[in-house]
Design a protein around this motif. Structure first.
Motif, mmCIF file in Angstrom:
data_model
loop_
_atom_site.group_PDB
_atom_site.id
_atom_site.type_symbol
_atom_site.label_atom_id
_atom_site.label_comp_id
_atom_site.label_asym_id
_atom_site.label_seq_id
_atom_site.Cartn_x
_atom_site.Cartn_y
_atom_site.Cartn_z
ATOM 1 N N ARG A 184 0.794 -1.247 -0.074
ATOM 2 C CA ARG A 184 -0.046 -0.060 -0.005
ATOM 3 C C ARG A 184 0.742 1.362 -0.018
ATOM 4 N N MET A 185 0.652 2.148 -1.238
ATOM 5 C CA MET A 185 1.495 3.363 -1.185
ATOM 6 C C MET A 185 0.357 4.483 -0.745
ATOM 7 N N VAL A 186 0.655 5.027 0.419
ATOM 8 C CA VAL A 186 -0.440 6.022 1.025
ATOM 9 C C VAL A 186 0.211 7.306 0.992
ATOM 10 N N TYR A 187 -0.255 8.230 0.122
ATOM 11 C CA TYR A 187 0.098 9.888 0.065
ATOM 12 C C TYR A 187 -0.710 10.604 0.931
ATOM 13 N N VAL A 188 -0.257 11.323 1.692
ATOM 14 C CA VAL A 188 -1.075 12.101 2.592
ATOM 15 C C VAL A 188 -0.702 13.467 2.468
ATOM 16 N N LYS A 189 -1.802 14.418 2.624
ATOM 17 C CA LYS A 189 -1.544 15.977 2.521
ATOM 18 C C LYS A 189 -2.370 16.255 4.091
ATOM 19 N N LYS A 190 -1.278 16.753 4.993
ATOM 20 C CA LYS A 190 -2.018 16.836 6.477
ATOM 21 C C LYS A 190 -2.479 18.293 6.481
ATOM 22 N N ASN A 191 -3.231 18.559 7.297
ATOM 23 C CA ASN A 191 -3.878 19.845 7.862
ATOM 24 C C ASN A 191 -3.384 20.679 8.928
ATOM 25 N N GLY A 192 -2.272 19.811 9.595
ATOM 26 C CA GLY A 192 -1.515 20.729 10.566
ATOM 27 C C GLY A 192 -2.199 20.315 11.959
ATOM 28 N N LEU A 193 -3.357 19.754 12.154
ATOM 29 C CA LEU A 193 -3.671 19.507 13.402
ATOM 30 C C LEU A 193 -3.171 18.298 14.201
ATOM 31 N N SER A 194 -2.342 17.396 13.145
ATOM 32 C CA SER A 194 -1.660 16.305 13.932
ATOM 33 C C SER A 194 -0.296 16.153 13.514
ATOM 34 N N GLU A 196 3.120 14.272 11.608
ATOM 35 C CA GLU A 196 3.228 13.276 10.931
ATOM 36 C C GLU A 196 3.292 12.016 11.423
ATOM 37 N N GLU A 197 3.630 11.790 12.649
ATOM 38 C CA GLU A 197 4.132 10.493 13.319
ATOM 39 C C GLU A 197 2.801 10.025 13.483
ATOM 40 N N GLU A 198 1.662 11.003 14.444
ATOM 41 C CA GLU A 198 0.463 10.452 14.954
ATOM 42 C C GLU A 198 -0.331 10.120 13.646
ATOM 43 N N ILE A 199 -0.339 10.463 12.650
ATOM 44 C CA ILE A 199 -1.058 10.144 11.454
ATOM 45 C C ILE A 199 -0.508 8.627 10.867
ATOM 46 N N LYS A 200 0.730 8.540 10.960
ATOM 47 C CA LYS A 200 1.246 7.242 10.633
ATOM 48 C C LYS A 200 0.830 6.153 11.170
ATOM 49 N N GLN A 201 0.931 6.137 12.607
ATOM 50 C CA GLN A 201 0.282 5.492 13.425
ATOM 51 C C GLN A 201 -1.056 4.956 13.278
ATOM 52 N N GLU A 213 1.957 -4.621 3.604
ATOM 53 C CA GLU A 213 3.177 -3.773 3.820
ATOM 54 C C GLU A 213 2.693 -2.248 3.339
ATOM 55 N N THR A 214 2.700 -1.344 4.003
ATOM 56 C CA THR A 214 2.421 0.063 3.899
ATOM 57 C C THR A 214 3.499 1.033 4.265
ATOM 58 N N HIS A 215 3.486 2.053 3.093
ATOM 59 C CA HIS A 215 4.527 2.925 2.857
ATOM 60 C C HIS A 215 3.580 4.338 3.159
ATOM 61 N N ILE A 216 3.913 5.287 3.796
ATOM 62 C CA ILE A 216 3.133 6.775 3.987
ATOM 63 C C ILE A 216 4.100 7.729 3.519
ATOM 64 N N LEU A 217 3.542 8.420 2.554
ATOM 65 C CA LEU A 217 4.363 9.621 2.201
ATOM 66 C C LEU A 217 3.625 10.944 2.271
ATOM 67 N N PHE A 218 4.166 11.882 2.542
ATOM 68 C CA PHE A 218 3.595 13.338 2.857
ATOM 69 C C PHE A 218 3.872 14.144 1.783
#
Length: 302
Positions: A184-194, A196-201, A213-218
């Motif tokens: 799983r390739m997960v691309y994330v645009k965060k909004n600043g409320l959390s 990156e580590e919190e979102i990953k977990q 298997e999951t990879h997370i990219l911001f």
């Protein structure tokens, strides 16, 4: 093939899948569109809905035979139970595989109590792919089946990430590794409320991702990555009777929401022909997914 617009269908939700359900209903010979149910029915509606009733509650649409739930999987259970209790048939594309059996049991009780029908997990996987896997199992009773998804965008996984606190937008791509394993390739645009580590977990602990298997990219921009294409390659190698080394395969490359919607509309048709209860696609005669009389299709397909 007889054509008559007798099945009154409502669309619940109007995201990517809901829009495709509308297209599929408009060209189906045996449906009329009762209307669309949206969270904000008073907002300015897109052009294609200008001549279609849009309401906040299905009650306002009058008589409805079947409701097609174009909603995230985690919302469909409660919505389906509510509609079944009103005697309205439901179709959904619930895609959390390891929860389907429990969901089936819950909806079966409600549907039978109110003399209605629920068709669940009726997308392309689970859904039409489930029917193919069932046929493969019948053809080769002993053996192994591998389902390899992608590469492509997973709607269910993407919606699950978007629902996580701190995520402004997201995209989840499924990459096949072979023998039924996926990355799983997960691309994330965060909004600043959390962070990156919190979102990953939160992503990694979600049942949608915890088994792969999951990879997370911001990233800064999700739109530049969007593509609703997807694919599947299923194969089975095994034994027919006492004969070994039998091999069958099935592959397709598709627009994800369009095929999901088409299978849901076909399932809505079948729902009109079934006794009360809950069903997944392998429990439904495939001929009942088609419009018109069985005799027409027996003559045409055989």
């Amino acid at each position: 093939m007889p054509e008559n617009n007798t099945i009154k269908a409502a669309i619940i939700g109007y995201g990517n899948v809901g829009k495709e359900v509308l297209d599929a209903l408009e060209v189906a010979p045996d449906f009329t569109i009762a209307g669309v149910v949206r969270r904000d029915p008073f907002a300015e509606q897109p052009r294609e809905l200008q001549d279609i009733p849009v309401e906040g509650d299905i009650k306002a649409l009058g008589d409805v035979d079947v409701a097609i739930l174009a909603l995230p999987s985690r919302l469909v259970g409660a919505e389906a139970e509510k509609l079944l209790a009103r005697g309205i048939r439901t179709v959904d594309s619930f895609d959390i595989h390891d929860q389907i059996l429990a969901q089936h049991g819950k909806l079966d009780v409600v549907a039978k109590a109110h003399h209605s029908v629920a068709v669940l997990a009726a997308g392309w996987d689970p859904g039409s792919d489930s029917v193919v896997r069932t046929l493969m199992q019948a053809m080769l009773p002993q053996g192994l089946t591998y389902t390899n998804f992608g590469p492509g965008r997973s709607m269910g996984h993407t919606v699950a990430v978007k629902a996580i606190e701190g995520v402004e937008d997201a995209l989840s791509l499924t990459i096949p590794k072979g023998t039924g394993l996926h990355r799983r390739m997960v691309y994330v645009k965060k909004n600043g409320l959390s962070s990156e580590e919190e979102i990953k977990q939160r992503i990694l602990s979600d049942p949608y991702f915890s088994h792969d298997e999951t990879h997370i990219l911001f990233v800064e921009d999700i739109d530049a990555l969007q593509d609703v294409g997807h694919a599947v390659d299923m194969s089975r190698k095994g034994v027919s009777g006492k004969t070994h080394n039998q091999q069958v395969s099935f592959r397709m490359s598709i627009n994800n929401p369009a095929l999901t919607a088409q299978v849901m509309v076909a399932s809505a048709r079948a729902a009109m022909r079934l006794p009360s209860g809950a069903y997944i696609l392998p429990e439904i005669p495939v001929i009942d997914l088609l419009p018109g009389e069985r005799s027409y299709w027996i003559d045409k397909l055989c």
